[in-house]
Design an enzyme around this catalytic site. Sequence first.
Site, short mmCIF file in Angstrom:
data_model
loop_
_atom_site.label_atom_id
_atom_site.label_comp_id
_atom_site.label_asym_id
_atom_site.label_seq_id
_atom_site.Cartn_x
_atom_site.Cartn_y
_atom_site.Cartn_z
N GLN A 13 29.17 62.04 74.17
CA GLN A 13 27.74 62.22 74.43
C GLN A 13 26.92 61.85 73.18
O GLN A 13 27.36 61.02 72.42
CB GLN A 13 27.43 63.65 74.92
CG GLN A 13 27.95 63.95 76.32
CD GLN A 13 29.43 64.27 76.39
OE1 GLN A 13 29.89 65.17 75.71
NE2 GLN A 13 30.18 63.56 77.21
N GLY A 63 32.47 58.27 78.79
CA GLY A 63 33.05 56.98 79.17
C GLY A 63 33.00 56.12 77.93
O GLY A 63 31.92 55.71 77.49
N HIS A 64 34.15 55.89 77.30
CA HIS A 64 34.20 55.21 76.00
C HIS A 64 34.91 53.86 76.14
O HIS A 64 36.10 53.81 76.44
CB HIS A 64 34.93 56.10 74.98
CG HIS A 64 34.14 57.32 74.61
ND1 HIS A 64 34.57 58.25 73.70
CD2 HIS A 64 32.92 57.74 75.02
CE1 HIS A 64 33.64 59.19 73.57
NE2 HIS A 64 32.64 58.91 74.37
N ASP A 111 26.46 56.80 74.93
CA ASP A 111 26.70 55.38 75.23
C ASP A 111 26.17 54.45 74.14
O ASP A 111 25.75 53.32 74.41
CB ASP A 111 26.08 54.99 76.59
CG ASP A 111 26.60 55.87 77.71
OD1 ASP A 111 27.78 56.26 77.63
OD2 ASP A 111 25.84 56.16 78.64
N LYS A 143 30.12 54.33 70.65
CA LYS A 143 30.98 55.14 69.76
C LYS A 143 32.43 54.67 69.78
O LYS A 143 33.10 54.62 68.75
CB LYS A 143 30.91 56.64 70.17
CG LYS A 143 29.53 57.24 70.03
CD LYS A 143 29.49 58.67 70.51
CE LYS A 143 29.68 58.82 72.00
NZ LYS A 143 28.59 58.27 72.83
P1 GDP Z 1 30.18 55.11 74.11
O1 GDP Z 1 30.15 56.09 75.22
O2 GDP Z 1 29.24 55.48 73.00
O3 GDP Z 1 31.56 54.82 73.59
O4 GDP Z 1 29.61 53.74 74.70
P2 GDP Z 1 29.97 53.10 76.14
O5 GDP Z 1 31.31 52.53 76.11
O6 GDP Z 1 29.65 54.05 77.24
O7 GDP Z 1 28.83 52.00 76.23
C1 GDP Z 1 28.67 50.99 75.29
C2 GDP Z 1 28.78 49.64 76.00
O8 GDP Z 1 28.28 48.63 75.16
C3 GDP Z 1 30.20 49.25 76.31
O9 GDP Z 1 30.22 48.50 77.50
C4 GDP Z 1 30.61 48.37 75.12
O10 GDP Z 1 31.62 47.43 75.44
C5 GDP Z 1 29.30 47.68 74.85
N1 GDP Z 1 29.05 47.30 73.45
C6 GDP Z 1 29.42 47.95 72.31
N2 GDP Z 1 28.93 47.32 71.22
C7 GDP Z 1 28.23 46.25 71.69
C8 GDP Z 1 27.45 45.23 71.05
O11 GDP Z 1 27.28 45.16 69.84
N3 GDP Z 1 26.84 44.30 71.89
C9 GDP Z 1 26.99 44.34 73.24
N4 GDP Z 1 26.36 43.42 73.97
N5 GDP Z 1 27.71 45.29 73.86
C10 GDP Z 1 28.30 46.23 73.10
P1 IMO Z 2 29.49 59.24 76.33
O1 IMO Z 2 30.51 60.01 75.53
C1 IMO Z 2 25.73 59.35 78.53
C2 IMO Z 2 24.81 63.05 80.70
C3 IMO Z 2 24.81 63.04 82.20
C4 IMO Z 2 23.72 64.06 82.48
C5 IMO Z 2 23.95 65.10 81.38
C6 IMO Z 2 24.77 66.30 81.83
O2 IMO Z 2 30.06 58.15 77.15
O3 IMO Z 2 28.35 58.82 75.48
P2 IMO Z 2 27.37 66.60 82.36
O4 IMO Z 2 28.24 65.94 83.37
O5 IMO Z 2 27.80 66.41 80.94
O6 IMO Z 2 27.11 68.05 82.67
O7 IMO Z 2 25.94 65.87 82.52
O8 IMO Z 2 24.65 64.43 80.36
N1 IMO Z 2 26.06 62.58 80.06
C7 IMO Z 2 26.18 61.41 79.42
N2 IMO Z 2 25.30 60.40 79.26
N3 IMO Z 2 26.94 59.29 77.95
C8 IMO Z 2 27.83 60.30 78.07
O9 IMO Z 2 29.00 60.33 77.41
C9 IMO Z 2 27.48 61.41 78.87
N4 IMO Z 2 28.12 62.55 79.22
C10 IMO Z 2 27.23 63.25 79.94
O10 IMO Z 2 24.48 61.76 82.71
O11 IMO Z 2 22.46 63.49 82.25
MG MG Z 3 29.77 56.15 77.29
#
Ligand code: GDP
Ligand code: IMO
Ligand code: MG
Length: 423
Positions: free
Chosen positions: A223, A40-41, A13, A16
Amino acid sequence: MSCTVVVGAQWGDEGKAKVIDFLCEDAQYIVRYQGGANAGHTVVTNKEKFVFHLIPSGILHPDKVCAIGNGVVLDPEQLIKEMDSLADMGISVQDRLFISGHCHIIMPYHKLFDVYKEQRLKGKKIGTTGRGIGPCYSDKISRNGIRLIDLLSPDFKDILEGLLDEKNFFLKNYYNQPPLDLNEILETYAGYAEKLKPLERNTSYLLNAALKRNEHVLCEGAQGTMLDIDFGTYPYVTSSNSTTGGACTGTGIPPNKITSVYGVMKPYLTRVGEGYFPTELKDNDGTQLQEQGNEVGATTGRARRCGWFDVGLARYAIMINGITDIFLTKLDVLDSFDTVKICTGYEIDGEPVDEISFSRTDLSRVTPVFREFEGWKTSIAKIRSFSELPAKTKVFIHEVQKLLDVPIPYISVGPERESTIKV
Ligand code: GDP
Ligand code: IMO
Ligand code: MG
């Protein structure tokens, strides 16, 4: 010929998807290489917010080709849902989304085992996403898996029949749950097979041919480094190699074709689920990070635990992944802090720790050592050029870069596309 890997440098998170959405301007192909619908991207465009679980985040750019590499565990139900919601928004994936036939398929028993196992672990649970990831990768490694090419073959019934006996034995006798019905699964999965057949390709050939034509390939990690099955905080990890190495084994792109590695980091840390987190904050600062950063899991809706940035873990991520560039996201989240801390090292019983031991006892015993920075106490969310940033923000970025000894060519100050700033 060039290939960039985008890798999470923390516990996932890190932003990416936003980085992929930005970097893919210069790419022709975007490929997911590991994980599954546990990811979750999030991409926020000028108009809308999209959360991808399986489809590469580059799909929003209509001229890009996207692939799901062999290292991904594929939940057909989730993938079809994602394709349908893109179609509802007028985004077609036809002729530009391809899936490796070697992807292992998530079966109904994988999701059940994931949930039942967690329930049994009670106080020691991992906090998985319940998407069947661990059980599916276990079956892959123990050679009891079903690949997309198996699902599409006339042998599918025989293969499943051969496996289901044992799965039902465990469901009934270990978890006290009703067995699964072969014909019901066959019927549901025949529907999936029909929809996925046109997308199946040998994506290793597809991607290597693109590289040979001098096209640019982006590998989208899911991840993060600390969740990697080999290099993370085991056992509180996911079941794949989320680090750069996984991009080779999960796509068929050889290591000598990788030309750069972007490590995505936030200037603080988050983690969803259970497990070690030496700089975790359980006070108001933690709540402030969680609220300002809107740190809620994009897949499970769980609140993310928050803590201060950890230089030791970041250096480790740089070493393991061969990170050539850092993309520092979410700087705006620190806007309202009087003081921003970063952990510059650990101590155990008053002694400094040189190398992070990932032993279970050490990780729960370390005491982080912090360095403090003055907060900038003003909103940077609307700033679009580096020179306009407050002096204190620039100091913070420069000091992080010095501590990590890797260039930070980009930072971001908001979720939207245009809030990326060149340093
Ligand atoms: P990922 O799994 O690495 O793709 O990241 P996620 O989408 O799970 O979580 C990142 C969250 O931060 C998302 O809700 C994005 O919209 C948000 N986000 C990304 N870059 C920024 C930033 O520079 N500032 C803020 N406030 N939010 C951001
Ligand atoms: P993105 O790509 C954050 C965490 C789960 C749990 C552990 C194992 O959005 O960054 P699993 O279901 O993979 O067997 O769970 O890994 N986890 C993540 N945490 N971002 C993710 O993906 C994750 N995918 C799995 O919360 O702790
Ligand atoms: Mg994510």
